[in-house]
Design an enzyme around this catalytic site. Structure first.
Site, short mmCIF file in Angstrom:
data_model
loop_
_atom_site.label_atom_id
_atom_site.label_comp_id
_atom_site.label_asym_id
_atom_site.label_seq_id
_atom_site.Cartn_x
_atom_site.Cartn_y
_atom_site.Cartn_z
N GLN A 1 16.48 1.39 -1.14
CA GLN A 1 17.29 0.21 -1.44
C GLN A 1 18.52 0.16 -0.53
O GLN A 1 18.88 -0.90 0.00
CB GLN A 1 17.73 0.25 -2.91
CG GLN A 1 18.55 -0.93 -3.35
CD GLN A 1 17.76 -2.23 -3.36
OE1 GLN A 1 16.69 -2.30 -3.94
NE2 GLN A 1 18.26 -3.26 -2.70
N ARG B 1 8.08 6.97 -6.87
CA ARG B 1 9.14 6.55 -7.80
C ARG B 1 8.98 7.37 -9.07
O ARG B 1 7.91 7.37 -9.69
CB ARG B 1 9.03 5.06 -8.11
CG ARG B 1 9.93 4.64 -9.27
CD ARG B 1 10.05 3.14 -9.43
NE ARG B 1 10.82 2.56 -8.34
CZ ARG B 1 11.28 1.31 -8.34
NH1 ARG B 1 11.03 0.50 -9.36
NH2 ARG B 1 11.98 0.86 -7.32
N HIS C 1 18.45 5.80 -4.95
CA HIS C 1 17.48 4.77 -4.54
C HIS C 1 17.71 4.55 -3.03
O HIS C 1 18.22 3.52 -2.60
CB HIS C 1 17.73 3.49 -5.33
CG HIS C 1 16.58 2.51 -5.29
ND1 HIS C 1 15.43 2.72 -4.56
CD2 HIS C 1 16.42 1.29 -5.89
CE1 HIS C 1 14.62 1.69 -4.71
NE2 HIS C 1 15.19 0.82 -5.52
N CYS D 1 20.34 -5.59 -6.20
CA CYS D 1 19.06 -4.98 -5.82
C CYS D 1 17.88 -5.65 -6.51
O CYS D 1 16.76 -5.57 -6.03
CB CYS D 1 19.09 -3.49 -6.12
SG CYS D 1 19.43 -3.13 -7.86
N ARG E 1 13.88 -5.20 2.22
CA ARG E 1 13.22 -3.97 1.76
C ARG E 1 11.99 -3.70 2.64
O ARG E 1 11.74 -2.57 3.05
CB ARG E 1 12.78 -4.11 0.29
CG ARG E 1 13.89 -4.28 -0.74
CD ARG E 1 14.74 -3.05 -0.84
NE ARG E 1 13.96 -1.85 -1.10
CZ ARG E 1 13.51 -1.47 -2.31
NH1 ARG E 1 13.79 -2.18 -3.38
NH2 ARG E 1 12.79 -0.36 -2.44
N ASP F 1 24.31 -4.30 -10.27
CA ASP F 1 22.97 -3.87 -10.71
C ASP F 1 22.97 -3.91 -12.23
O ASP F 1 24.03 -4.07 -12.86
CB ASP F 1 22.69 -2.44 -10.18
CG ASP F 1 21.29 -1.93 -10.53
OD1 ASP F 1 20.42 -2.74 -10.89
OD2 ASP F 1 21.08 -0.69 -10.45
#
Ligand code: CP
Ligand code: NVA
Length: 308
Positions: free
Chosen positions: A135, A105, A132, A267, A295, A227
Site C-alpha cells: 500500500q 496477506r 501494509h 487506502c 497499487r 483509514d
C-alpha cells in the site's frame, strides 16, 4: 531458482534508493500500459494466499502478473493444507518448488517472516497486522504524481496508528516526505516503528510528528490520509472505537485546515460517515481512485525488481 531470495516483508526490505527505483519503474510501467504493455514476468508464476478478505490487493496483483505475461495463482488458505495444520515452513518449502514468488496477506508479521525464512523464492507482504508495505508504494507513487516530489512536503495521516500508518510512516521517512500522525490517545503507532521512522527521517531530511490534535495535525498539510477505525481482526472493537475516533473524522471542516491545494488519500475500503465524510472522499481533491489504480503499477514494478 534463486536460493537467496529478496523479500518484501516490510517497507525496510527496500533501501531508500530501492524504493525510489520501484516508484520510477512503476511510472514507466503505467505509461507502458497505455502504450501496449510488456512481458517482464513471462514464464513466471506468482502464488497469492489471502487469510483475510481483499479486493484491491488481490485483483491488482492478479492483473499485474497477467499483464506482464506471467501466471497468477490465487489460493485461499482454506483450500490449502495450511488450514488443516500443515506448517508454514513446509508450505513455504513446497510452494518454492512450484512458483516464482509468493504474495501473502495474513495476521501476525511472524507468519510472513516464517514463510520468508523457509522459502527459496521472494515473499511479499500483502498486509499483516503490523505493516501494509505494498500500500505504501502506491501511496508514494500517488503523492509524487500529485505533488511533484517529496522534499518539503507534508502528509498527515489522521486516525488509527495501524498497519497502513506504520508502512506510510516508514516509507515517507525514507524518501524525504514528512509524515504527521494525528491519532486519538491510546491509538498511536507502534513506538518502535516511530523511533525507526525518526532515524530514517533524520537521514532523508523529513520530519516525523505525532499529535493527538487533529486540527494541528492537518494544518498546512499537502496531503491528508485516513483509514478505517477498526482494521480486519478488530471487528469486536468497532463499536467502542466510534466515540473515541469521532473527532478524527476527515470532514470538510477538518480538511479545510490543510493547504489550499491539498489532496485526500485513503487506502480503501472506506466507511463514509465514519473516518471520512462523503463530501471529502467524493470531492474534487480526492485522489483515491488513482491511488487504488497505482497499487497495480507499483506491484508490477515490485515483482519485476524482486524477480530480476
Ligand atoms: N487497500 C487494500 O489493501 O484493499 P484490499 O483490502 O481490498 O486489498
Ligand atoms: N487497516 C486496514 C487496511 C485495509 C486495507 C485493515 O488492516 O483492515
Amino acid at each position: 531458482m534463486a536460493t537467496t531470495p529478496r523479500h518484501y516483508r516490510r517497507v525496510e526490505d527496500l533501501s531508500a534508493d530501492g524504493l525510489v527505483a520501484v516508484l520510477d519503474l512503476a511510472d514507466e510501467l503505467k505509461a507502458a500500459r497505455a502504450a501496449g504493455g510488456r512481458d517482464d514476468l513471462a514464464g513466471r508464476t506468482v502464488a497469492m494466499v489471502f487469510e483475510k478478505p481483499s479486493t484491491r490487493t488481490r485483483v491488482s496483483f492478479q492483473v499485474a502478473v497477467t499483464e506482464l505475461g506471467g501466471s497468477p495463482l490465487a489460493l485461499s488458505s482454506a483450500e490449502l493444507q495450511l488450514g488443516r495444520g500443515e506448517t508454514i515452513a513446509d508450505t513455504a518449502a513446497v510452494l518454492s518448488r512450484y512458483v516464482h514468488a509468493l504474495v501473502v496477506r495474513t495476521f501476525g508479521q511472524d507468519r510472513i517472516d516464517e514463510l520468508a525464512k523457509n522459502a527459496t523464492i521472494p515473499v511479499v507482504n500483502a498486509l499483516t497486522d503490523l505493516e501494509h508495505p505494498c500500500q505504501a508504494l502506491a501511496d508514494l507513487q500517488t503523492v509524487r504524481e500529485q505533488l511533484g516530489g517529496f522534499a518539503g512536503r507534508t502528509l498527515t495521516y489522521v486516525g488509527d496508528g495501524n498497519n497502513v500508518a506504520h508502512s506510510l510512516l516508514l516509507a515517507g521517512a525514507m524518501v524525504g516526505l514528512s509524515v504527521r500522525i494525528a491519532h486519538p490517545d491510546g491509538f498511536a503507532p507502534d513506538a518502535g516503528i516511530v523511533e525507526r521512522a525518526k532515524e530514517l527521517a533524520a537521514a532523508s531530511g523529513a520530519q516525523v510528528v505525532l499529535t493527538t490534535d487533529p486540527v494541528a495535525g492537518v494544518s498546512g498539510a499537502d496531503a491528508v490520509y485516513t483509514d478505517v477505525w477498526a482494521s480486519m481482526g478488530q471487528e469486536d472493537q468497532a463499536e467502542q472505537r466510534l466515540a473515541v475516533f469521532e473527532p478524527f473524522r476527515v470532514t470538510p471542516e477538518l480538511f479545510a485546515h490543510a493547504a489550499e491545494d491539498a489532496v485526500f488519500l485513503h487506502c480503501l475500503p472506506a466507511h463514509r460517515g465514519e473516518e471520512v465524510s462523503a463530501e471529502v472522499i467524493d470531492g474534487p481533491r480526492s485522489v483515491v481512485w488513482d491511488q487504488a489504480e497505482n497499487r497495480m503499477h507499483t506491484q508490477k514494478a515490485l515483482l519485476v525488481e524482486l524477480l530480476r
